[in-house]
Design a protein around this motif. Structure first.
Motif, short mmCIF file in Angstrom:
data_model
loop_
_atom_site.label_atom_id
_atom_site.label_comp_id
_atom_site.label_asym_id
_atom_site.label_seq_id
_atom_site.Cartn_x
_atom_site.Cartn_y
_atom_site.Cartn_z
N VAL A 175 71.82 42.05 91.61
CA VAL A 175 72.44 42.10 90.63
C VAL A 175 72.99 40.93 90.14
O VAL A 175 73.37 39.81 90.98
N SER A 176 73.08 40.74 88.79
CA SER A 176 73.43 39.22 88.01
C SER A 176 75.01 39.39 87.76
O SER A 176 75.69 40.35 87.97
N GLU A 177 75.42 38.14 87.41
CA GLU A 177 76.87 38.11 87.04
C GLU A 177 77.10 38.92 85.77
O GLU A 177 78.21 38.90 85.34
N ALA A 178 76.14 39.23 85.14
CA ALA A 178 76.39 40.07 83.78
C ALA A 178 76.24 41.62 84.21
O ALA A 178 77.04 42.25 83.12
N HIS A 179 76.40 42.11 85.43
CA HIS A 179 76.45 43.25 85.65
C HIS A 179 78.10 43.86 86.02
O HIS A 179 78.84 43.06 86.36
N ARG A 180 78.37 44.88 85.74
CA ARG A 180 79.64 45.56 85.96
C ARG A 180 79.70 46.13 87.15
O ARG A 180 79.09 47.15 87.57
#
Length: 231
Positions: free
Chosen positions: A192-197
């Protein structure tokens, strides 16, 4: 009012109801990216001239990417006022998606100059001290909301292309953060990236390693990598 068929042409019916009451600056409001797993939810607000002119503006989902860009430029050219705001994943996770969408909408409306006297939204029932029409499928029914949908969609798509460069491998430029099979596979390969919710159930499930993502077999859980920033 029943939902409009996909081929419907927008008109001024909702705006006229406000015009009859002396509210001539009617802002259309629409969002893009509400159901995505990554990236912002983007909200646009647009006040078109109250001349009942016909425009080529349509619900952005009915148009090609090239048409959306062309018509979005026309919206910016003819609008009395327009604004676009974003709620990023941290705000979405803090407020939930509906609360974050409302917050971004209120920020966009606050930036309009001149200020709106009434609103038409795509079933977004904002708490505002203004006359409000919020019919379903307003992006297909109202010129003002169709114009807002064009700005919201094109601006969000631009941001997702930027996120694709910052977080390579997830395919954000292609699927725009939605739950496409390629996105699911990338999540299991990259984490999971920091762009994910993180508050969204599929992402939360992967972070908790409690269950596989929808559409993937149970064995996919074994391939899920550790959480990482994606930078």
């Amino acid at each position: 009012m029943t939902p409009a068929p996909p081929s419907v042409t927008p008109d001024w019916a909702f705006e006229r109801e406000h015009w009859r009451r002396g509210h001539f600056r009617v802002a259309g409001v629409d969002e893009a990216g509400r159901g995505a797993w990554a990236g912002p939810v983007t909200v646009a607000a647009v006040i078109l001239p109250g001349t009942a002119a016909e425009y080529p503006f349509r619900d952005s989902k009915q148009l090609t990417a090239a048409q959306r860009e062309t018509y979005a430029a026309e919206v910016r050219r003819v609008a009395l006022a327009w604004a676009v705001e974003h709620a990023w994943p941290d705000e979405i996770d803090r407020l939930n998606i509906l609360g974050a969408t409302h917050a971004a909408a209120l920020r966009a409306l606050a930036r309009l100059e001149p200020a709106p006297q009434a609103l038409v939204t795509d079933y977004l029932k904002l708490r505002v001290d203004l006359p409000l029409s919020a019919p379903p499928r307003a992006d297909a029914l109202s010129y003002s909301v169709a114009a807002a949908s064009l700005l919201a969609k094109t601006e969000r798509d631009r941001l997702m292309r930027e996120l694709d460069e910052r977080h390579p491998g997830y395919g954000f430029a292609a699927h725009k953060g939605y739950g496409a099979p390629a996105h699911r596979e990338a999540l299991h390969a990259l984490g999971v990236s920091e762009a994910h919710r993180r508050s969204f159930a599929p992402i939360r499930a992967l972070l908790n390693a409690a269950e596989p993502l929808p559409g993937l077999g149970a064995g996919a859980r074994k391939e899920a990598g550790p959480q990482r920033s994606g930078r």
